[in-house]
Design an enzyme around this catalytic site. Structure first.
Site, PDB file in Angstrom:
ATOM      1  N   HIS A  91       0.851  -1.184   0.000  1.00  0.00           N
ATOM      2  CA  HIS A  91       0.000   0.000   0.000  1.00  0.00           C
ATOM      3  C   HIS A  91       0.894   1.244   0.000  1.00  0.00           C
ATOM      4  O   HIS A  91       1.066   1.933   1.003  1.00  0.00           O
ATOM      5  CB  HIS A  91      -0.918  -0.002   1.223  1.00  0.00           C
ATOM      6  CG  HIS A  91      -1.994   1.037   1.173  1.00  0.00           C
ATOM      7  ND1 HIS A  91      -3.264   0.815   1.639  1.00  0.00           N
ATOM      8  CD2 HIS A  91      -1.999   2.297   0.698  1.00  0.00           C
ATOM      9  CE1 HIS A  91      -4.001   1.907   1.469  1.00  0.00           C
ATOM     10  NE2 HIS A  91      -3.239   2.818   0.909  1.00  0.00           N
ATOM     11  N   GLU A 283      -8.456  16.995   9.735  1.00  0.00           N
ATOM     12  CA  GLU A 283      -8.134  16.612   8.367  1.00  0.00           C
ATOM     13  C   GLU A 283      -9.152  17.260   7.437  1.00  0.00           C
ATOM     14  O   GLU A 283     -10.348  17.316   7.750  1.00  0.00           O
ATOM     15  CB  GLU A 283      -8.198  15.097   8.195  1.00  0.00           C
ATOM     16  CG  GLU A 283      -7.983  14.640   6.757  1.00  0.00           C
ATOM     17  CD  GLU A 283      -8.150  13.148   6.593  1.00  0.00           C
ATOM     18  OE1 GLU A 283      -7.207  12.498   6.131  1.00  0.00           O
ATOM     19  OE2 GLU A 283      -9.237  12.635   6.938  1.00  0.00           O
ATOM     20  N   GLU A 426      -5.630  16.531   0.343  1.00  0.00           N
ATOM     21  CA  GLU A 426      -5.789  16.133   1.737  1.00  0.00           C
ATOM     22  C   GLU A 426      -4.753  16.869   2.583  1.00  0.00           C
ATOM     23  O   GLU A 426      -3.564  16.898   2.241  1.00  0.00           O
ATOM     24  CB  GLU A 426      -5.635  14.619   1.874  1.00  0.00           C
ATOM     25  CG  GLU A 426      -6.706  13.864   1.078  1.00  0.00           C
ATOM     26  CD  GLU A 426      -6.577  12.359   1.166  1.00  0.00           C
ATOM     27  OE1 GLU A 426      -5.579  11.892   1.765  1.00  0.00           O
ATOM     28  OE2 GLU A 426      -7.460  11.658   0.648  1.00  0.00           O
ATOM     29  N   ARG A 428      -3.357  17.504   6.577  1.00  0.00           N
ATOM     30  CA  ARG A 428      -3.331  17.068   7.968  1.00  0.00           C
ATOM     31  C   ARG A 428      -2.218  17.831   8.692  1.00  0.00           C
ATOM     32  O   ARG A 428      -1.400  18.477   8.051  1.00  0.00           O
ATOM     33  CB  ARG A 428      -3.054  15.563   8.071  1.00  0.00           C
ATOM     34  CG  ARG A 428      -4.023  14.692   7.281  1.00  0.00           C
ATOM     35  CD  ARG A 428      -3.591  13.229   7.311  1.00  0.00           C
ATOM     36  NE  ARG A 428      -4.457  12.373   6.515  1.00  0.00           N
ATOM     37  CZ  ARG A 428      -4.302  12.145   5.217  1.00  0.00           C
ATOM     38  NH1 ARG A 428      -3.279  12.703   4.574  1.00  0.00           N
ATOM     39  NH2 ARG A 428      -5.135  11.367   4.561  1.00  0.00           N
TER      40      ARG A 428
END
Length: 560
Positions: A91, A283, A426, A428
């Site tokens: 992954h 997030e 995204e 964070r």
């Protein structure tokens, strides 16, 4: 079968490609792998990274049942001129494990860690520590801890990551201290690598003239290079410091415009930084060409708030983990017809799906043990390619780092008929890898963690993580990513902030490919750590593997 079901089936089928172990006639294996350890069974296996951009078919592989067998396999590889690549769930995006173009007859042996190197046991309870095989998944690890009242502050969203893979690339979640919050014993706001108390790795032993298992304590200088080793070593077991588990509340909303959430510093209102101050765990998932990001805010909540839904398992956003028909239709059309101009339509469809799905599944306000809100990405989610960077700065400057550059350039591309991004942005924020968090005397910070504190800048206490996602093969994506990367490296160059690459994602872009800009690979990345730190890491990894068993062509370019 309707068109949308066919397209959806195609997407899900592509996303769930299995890395099947193909049994081989023992006589054939003996001929091709002479003197292979008798108690380890070799087989043929393909390799595919998360999005399928790096693949290799029919490589030799094995799944040792114990660390001792790993040593036997590594010594076989060294004596026969082979290299060894450890594989967990694959992954990831970058060529740290297998490089593109690796042929089936290459002398590369995959060591699958997940089938057997996955043991778990508590080594102590006060303070708490857990011994874990590096093939264990994060979901299995966090479940084991939860059952014993233990947990971590933050973790990556995919539960299928193996611990070894996560540690190799300093995997992280999202967490900084909220206003008034203090760090609890056994926890860290940094990466998972910062929780390591000791690790056991396969390293060269000059005295015996072979590779052996050796345990490294956190206080040993050599351990600092192994805490985030990028695949340039093979760690089989770790002991992690852990702390008391917490209940977390996660509130999702899609009603705050990006112009407010990502406003310039000092603008006031509902900004990213304001939510960091309020809860510390934030997030944003910003769909392309839309005005309202999906904002998630986690907060520590010992007791269930009245409006929250109690969750007893992870993956509570089924509309995100399973590609819904409208999104599948659009993605299928984009890929099949090259209809890249549909990126704004796809972005709005994804936002609508999230907004409706949060209400329909009662997932806008959930509460439960930390694992159940931290893990939310399944392998069935839409698979996209991603770039990634960490910008280290002071907490007061976080809002400044979240700039309008991305939106401005995306609009400029669209105005000229180019749509390089059809996935999310995204964002964070985490703390850094302060070694004292481990509670181990004399602990060293991971040398190659993007969250390694920067000497001379104690005020830089926060990392803002920026990832941009798009479908593989999207025209102009690499050129767009290159512009974004050059902006980050040039703007946050060590003055008021510093950019480091996210190892598992895409970086070092030319106009046509990732991991290809030699100046970024050979200069910008090492410079972001400092010459002394970089050379110490490279020197240690080479000394522990002087025969180059754990090398690949990309690591040879990077770690020099």
């Amino acid at each position: 079968m309707t068109d949308h079901l066919a397209r959806r089936g195609f997407l899900l089928g592509a996303a769930s490609l299995a890395l099947v172990a193909i049994a081989v006639d023992p006589a054939v294996a003996a001929a091709e792998l002479p003197d292979f350890p008798a108690d380890v069974t070799p087989y043929r296996s393909g390799y595919r990274n998360w999005v399928g951009e790096i693949t290799a078919d029919g490589l030799w592989a094995c799944a040792p049942s114990a660390p001792g067998q790993v040593v036997d396999v590594v010594n076989w590889a060294w004596r026969h001129g082979w290299t060894v690549r450890a594989r967990g769930s694959a992954h990831g995006w970058s060529p740290l494990t297998i490089t593109a173009g690796t042929e089936s007859d290459a002398p590369v042996l995959i060591v699958d860690t997940a089938p057997h190197l996955n043991g778990l046991s508590l080594t102590s309870t006060g303070p708490a520590a857990v011994r874990a095989g590096t093939g264990v998944t994060l979901e299995a690890l966090l479940t084991y801890l939860e059952q014993r009242g233990l947990g971590v502050t933050a973790a990556p969203a995919p539960g299928d990551l193996t611990l070894g893979g996560a540690l190799a690339v300093d995997a992280h979640g999202t967490a900084v201290p909220a206003t008034g919050e203090t760090l609890r014993p056994g926890h860290t706001y940094g990466s998972l690598s910062n929780l390591v108390l000791s690790l056991t790795a396969v390293v060269w032993d000059g005295g015996s003239g072979a590779y052996v298992l050796r345990r490294f304590e956190r206080g040993e200088a050599d351990c600092a290079a192994l805490l985030t080793h990028l695949g340039r070593s093979l760690v089989v077991e770790v002991v992690l410091r852990v702390g008391a588990n917490t209940n977390l509340r996660c509130v999702s909303r899609t009603d705050i415009p990006a112009a407010e959430l990502f406003a310039a510093p000092g603008s006031g209102g509902r900004t990213f930084a304001s939510f960091l101050d309020e809860a510390g765990r934030v997030e944003t998932i910003w769909f392309p060409f839309t005005e309202f990001p999906w904002l998630k805010v986690w907060s520590v909540a010992p007791n269930k708030p009245l409006t929250s839904r109690r969750v007893t398992s992870p993956y509570n956003y089924p509309f995100s983990d399973n590609v819904p028909a409208p999104v599948a239709d659009l993605v299928g059309r984009i890929l099949a017809e090259g209809a890249w101009y549909l990126a704004p339509v796809l972005g709005n469809a994804q936002l609508d799906t999230a907004a409706v799905g949060l209400v329909a599944t009662l997932s806008a306000d959930i509460w439960g043990p930390s694992k159940n809100t931290l893990l939310y990405v399944r392998p069935t989610t839409l698979r996209v390619t991603a770039n990634g960077y960490a910008v280290l700065t002071s907490r007061a400057q976080v809002q400044r780092v979240i700039t309008a550059f991305y939106r401005e350039r995306l609009a400029a591309y669209a105005a000229s008929g180019r749509f390089p991004v059809n996935g999310t942005v995204e964002i964070r924020a985490t703390g850094l890898d302060h070694p004292a968090d481990s509670g181990s005397a004399g602990a060293h910070a991971p040398l190659l963690s993007a969250l390694r504190p920067v000497e001379g800048h104690p005020e830089w206490d926060t990392a803002v993580w920026l990832d941009v996602l798009t479908l593989p093969g999207t025209p102009h994506a690499e050129a767009f990513f290159r512009e974004l990367e050059q902006f980050l490296l040039g703007t946050y160059d060590g003055g008021h902030a510093l950019t480091r690459v996210e190892w598992s994602k895409g970086w070092a872009y030319t106009d046509t490919a990732g991991w290809s800009d030699e100046e970024v690979i050979g200069t910008a990345v090492p410079d972001s750590y400092g010459t002394a730190v970089w050379q110490e890491a490279v020197g240690t990894l080479n000394r522990l593997d002087p025969r180059g068993v754990f090398e690949n062509a990309f690591l040879d370019r990077l770690l020099r």
